[in-house]
Write a protein that holds these residues in place. Structure first.
Motif, PDB file in Angstrom:
ATOM      1  N   GLY A 213       0.858  -1.180   0.000  1.00  0.00           N
ATOM      2  CA  GLY A 213       0.000   0.000   0.000  1.00  0.00           C
ATOM      3  C   GLY A 213       0.896   1.231   0.000  1.00  0.00           C
ATOM      4  O   GLY A 213       1.981   1.230  -0.580  1.00  0.00           O
ATOM      5  N   TYR A 214       0.435   2.268   0.654  1.00  0.00           N
ATOM      6  CA  TYR A 214       1.208   3.521   0.686  1.00  0.00           C
ATOM      7  C   TYR A 214       2.292   3.422   1.770  1.00  0.00           C
ATOM      8  O   TYR A 214       1.998   3.277   2.949  1.00  0.00           O
ATOM      9  N   ILE A 215       3.539   3.453   1.309  1.00  0.00           N
ATOM     10  CA  ILE A 215       4.708   3.281   2.178  1.00  0.00           C
ATOM     11  C   ILE A 215       5.441   4.632   2.241  1.00  0.00           C
ATOM     12  O   ILE A 215       5.454   5.375   1.246  1.00  0.00           O
TER      13      ILE A 215
ATOM     14  N   ASP B  66      10.153   8.209  -0.811  1.00  0.00           N
ATOM     15  CA  ASP B  66      10.180   9.448  -1.608  1.00  0.00           C
ATOM     16  C   ASP B  66       8.997   9.507  -2.575  1.00  0.00           C
ATOM     17  O   ASP B  66       8.441  10.572  -2.826  1.00  0.00           O
ATOM     18  N   MET B  67       8.634   8.333  -3.136  1.00  0.00           N
ATOM     19  CA  MET B  67       7.552   8.297  -4.134  1.00  0.00           C
ATOM     20  C   MET B  67       6.242   8.809  -3.526  1.00  0.00           C
ATOM     21  O   MET B  67       5.527   9.608  -4.120  1.00  0.00           O
ATOM     22  N   VAL B  68       5.947   8.333  -2.333  1.00  0.00           N
ATOM     23  CA  VAL B  68       4.685   8.728  -1.692  1.00  0.00           C
ATOM     24  C   VAL B  68       4.811  10.152  -1.129  1.00  0.00           C
ATOM     25  O   VAL B  68       3.850  10.930  -1.163  1.00  0.00           O
ATOM     26  N   MET B  69       6.011  10.505  -0.659  1.00  0.00           N
ATOM     27  CA  MET B  69       6.195  11.852  -0.115  1.00  0.00           C
ATOM     28  C   MET B  69       6.104  12.909  -1.223  1.00  0.00           C
ATOM     29  O   MET B  69       5.912  14.086  -0.943  1.00  0.00           O
ATOM     30  N   ALA B  70       6.221  12.472  -2.496  1.00  0.00           N
ATOM     31  CA  ALA B  70       6.109  13.420  -3.622  1.00  0.00           C
ATOM     32  C   ALA B  70       4.641  13.760  -3.920  1.00  0.00           C
ATOM     33  O   ALA B  70       4.361  14.725  -4.637  1.00  0.00           O
ATOM     34  N   VAL B  71       3.718  13.002  -3.365  1.00  0.00           N
ATOM     35  CA  VAL B  71       2.292  13.306  -3.544  1.00  0.00           C
ATOM     36  C   VAL B  71       1.991  14.576  -2.741  1.00  0.00           C
ATOM     37  O   VAL B  71       2.466  14.718  -1.612  1.00  0.00           O
TER      38      VAL B  71
ATOM     39  N   GLU C  10       0.842  17.251  -0.214  1.00  0.00           N
ATOM     40  CA  GLU C  10       0.591  16.936   1.195  1.00  0.00           C
ATOM     41  C   GLU C  10      -0.897  16.727   1.512  1.00  0.00           C
ATOM     42  O   GLU C  10      -1.265  15.784   2.218  1.00  0.00           O
ATOM     43  N   LYS C  11      -1.722  17.591   0.955  1.00  0.00           N
ATOM     44  CA  LYS C  11      -3.163  17.476   1.250  1.00  0.00           C
ATOM     45  C   LYS C  11      -3.728  16.155   0.740  1.00  0.00           C
ATOM     46  O   LYS C  11      -4.534  15.505   1.412  1.00  0.00           O
ATOM     47  N   VAL C  12      -3.252  15.766  -0.455  1.00  0.00           N
ATOM     48  CA  VAL C  12      -3.716  14.496  -1.042  1.00  0.00           C
ATOM     49  C   VAL C  12      -3.221  13.339  -0.175  1.00  0.00           C
ATOM     50  O   VAL C  12      -3.948  12.387   0.117  1.00  0.00           O
ATOM     51  N   ARG C  13      -1.952  13.447   0.259  1.00  0.00           N
ATOM     52  CA  ARG C  13      -1.373  12.371   1.078  1.00  0.00           C
ATOM     53  C   ARG C  13      -2.146  12.214   2.390  1.00  0.00           C
ATOM     54  O   ARG C  13      -2.422  11.103   2.828  1.00  0.00           O
ATOM     55  N   GLU C  14      -2.512  13.342   2.972  1.00  0.00           N
ATOM     56  CA  GLU C  14      -3.280  13.272   4.223  1.00  0.00           C
ATOM     57  C   GLU C  14      -4.617  12.581   4.004  1.00  0.00           C
ATOM     58  O   GLU C  14      -5.058  11.786   4.840  1.00  0.00           O
ATOM     59  N   SER C  15      -5.228  12.865   2.855  1.00  0.00           N
ATOM     60  CA  SER C  15      -6.528  12.219   2.592  1.00  0.00           C
ATOM     61  C   SER C  15      -6.339  10.724   2.341  1.00  0.00           C
ATOM     62  O   SER C  15      -7.204   9.907   2.661  1.00  0.00           O
ATOM     63  N   ILE C  16      -5.182  10.347   1.787  1.00  0.00           N
ATOM     64  CA  ILE C  16      -4.904   8.909   1.584  1.00  0.00           C
ATOM     65  C   ILE C  16      -4.717   8.228   2.945  1.00  0.00           C
ATOM     66  O   ILE C  16      -5.286   7.164   3.213  1.00  0.00           O
ATOM     67  N   ILE C  17      -3.931   8.860   3.811  1.00  0.00           N
ATOM     68  CA  ILE C  17      -3.669   8.246   5.127  1.00  0.00           C
ATOM     69  C   ILE C  17      -4.991   8.048   5.889  1.00  0.00           C
ATOM     70  O   ILE C  17      -5.185   7.049   6.577  1.00  0.00           O
ATOM     71  N   ALA C  18      -5.901   8.990   5.684  1.00  0.00           N
ATOM     72  CA  ALA C  18      -7.205   8.873   6.365  1.00  0.00           C
ATOM     73  C   ALA C  18      -7.972   7.634   5.903  1.00  0.00           C
ATOM     74  O   ALA C  18      -8.861   7.150   6.607  1.00  0.00           O
TER      75      ALA C  18
ATOM     76  N   ALA D 174      -4.936   1.322   9.336  1.00  0.00           N
ATOM     77  CA  ALA D 174      -3.814   1.347  10.295  1.00  0.00           C
ATOM     78  C   ALA D 174      -3.505   2.777  10.741  1.00  0.00           C
ATOM     79  O   ALA D 174      -2.807   2.981  11.738  1.00  0.00           O
ATOM     80  N   GLY D 175      -3.998   3.760  10.003  1.00  0.00           N
ATOM     81  CA  GLY D 175      -3.822   5.158  10.406  1.00  0.00           C
ATOM     82  C   GLY D 175      -2.438   5.706  10.161  1.00  0.00           C
ATOM     83  O   GLY D 175      -2.058   6.746  10.723  1.00  0.00           O
ATOM     84  N   ARG D 176      -1.681   5.027   9.325  1.00  0.00           N
ATOM     85  CA  ARG D 176      -0.305   5.467   9.057  1.00  0.00           C
ATOM     86  C   ARG D 176       0.164   4.896   7.737  1.00  0.00           C
ATOM     87  O   ARG D 176      -0.447   3.963   7.205  1.00  0.00           O
ATOM     88  N   LEU D 177       1.261   5.479   7.228  1.00  0.00           N
ATOM     89  CA  LEU D 177       1.938   4.884   6.082  1.00  0.00           C
ATOM     90  C   LEU D 177       2.683   3.633   6.537  1.00  0.00           C
ATOM     91  O   LEU D 177       3.033   3.512   7.718  1.00  0.00           O
ATOM     92  N   GLY D 178       2.951   2.733   5.604  1.00  0.00           N
ATOM     93  CA  GLY D 178       3.760   1.563   5.939  1.00  0.00           C
ATOM     94  C   GLY D 178       5.240   1.904   5.957  1.00  0.00           C
ATOM     95  O   GLY D 178       5.657   2.973   5.501  1.00  0.00           O
TER      96      GLY D 178
END
Ligand code: CAA
Length: 240
Positions: free
Chosen positions: A178-180, A183-188, A190-198, A202-206
């Motif tokens: 999933g979302y780990i 750098d690849m995921v950190m390039a998304v 920030e707002k989009v990444r926060e919505s993905i984590i939601a 597990a409430g977190r990135l892997g």
């Protein structure tokens, strides 16, 4: 003698964790990288793992690089096809260049990596192939028509290789991270990444290490009956 493992894209992100975990498990590891010399050098300095530079999208470069690894370290018995890129864009904005770059690296790159090694595995009657796919190959993803196509394609590759290799002692499996936190995921954005984590129960990135441990499991000598399978490691975000 320890088995030789090749990890593409093995000096950064999930690949670096895989290379390190395999080394700790007793394998002799070669990690490839495409362009970031500095990261590769510091990876080798800190881990002692040899790095090799080639573009997995080129069959000629892959074949020559694999020959070099085998002459340095011995026959490759474990392959982890991990190298991958994103070129995200909504489909109406996606360019043919963005399509081809991702297909060449993520999908043709798997062919280019495994194909030159396959005959030796068949002759020696042993091989372990793991392809790093993605949750987005299973569920699709807004702005990733190119990437999702390659990651779904990975699953077709391993299911076919599993049938062709089984009698020769070769297994082929996929892991769908999933979302780990790479750098690849950190390039998304920030707002989009926060919505993905939601959306991740597990409430977190892997962590990259959480993918690496699945690789070590799949490539073990006594994992010979696990063939053609897909392991999902996504914090409960999506079930197939
Ligand atoms: N679902 C539905 N609609 C979405 C959406 C989504 N997930 N994301 C964006 N949209 C909408 C936007 O809200 C916007 O709508 P409006 O026009 O009504 O405002 C519309 O789509 C277009 O958005 P933008 O104009 O902002 O699009 P853009 O051209 O700037 O592209 C983007 C932005 C590339 C899509 C960016 O939002 C992005 O990077 N998204 C993340 C994509 C993603 O998850 N990639 C995974 C990377 S990690 C990875 O791949 C590793 C792995 O294996 C898991």
């Amino acid at each position: 003698m320890s088995r030789v493992a090749l990890v593409t894209g093995g000096s950064r992100g999930i690949g670096a964790a895989i290379s390190t975990a395999l080394k700790e498990a007793g394998y002799t590891v070669a990690a490839t990288y495409a362009g970031n010399d500095e990261a590769a050098k510091s990876f080798t300095d800190s881990t002692g793992i040899k790095t090799y530079k080639w573009n997995v999208g080129s069959y000629e470069e892959s074949k020559a690089g694999i020959e070099k690894v085998e002459s340095d370290l011995g026959p490759i018995e474990v392959v982890v096809a991990n190298a991958g890129i994103t070129r995200d864009a909504p489909f109406h904005k996606m360019t043919p260049e963005q399509w081809h770059e991702v297909i060449d690296t993520n999908l043709t790159g798997v062919f280019n990596t495994v194909h030159p090694i396959w005959p030796g595995m068949r002759e020696r009657k042993f091989g372990r192939i793991v392809v790093i796919s993605s949750i987005n190959g299973q569920k699709g993803q807004f702005a990733q028509v190119n990437y999702a196509a390659t990651k779904a394609g990975d699953i077709g590759i391993i299911k076919s290789l599993a049938q062709e290799g089984a009698r020769a002692g070769i297994t082929a499996n996929a892991i769908c991270p999933g979302y780990i936190g790479t750098d690849m995921v950190m390039a998304v954005p920030e707002k989009v990444r926060e919505s993905i984590i939601a959306q991740i129960p597990a409430g977190r990135l892997g962590e990259p290490e959480e993918i690496a441990r699945a690789v070590v499991f799949l490539v073990a000598d006594d994992a010979s009956f696990i063939n053609g399978s897909t392991i999902t490691a996504n914090g409960g975000q999506y079930f197939v």
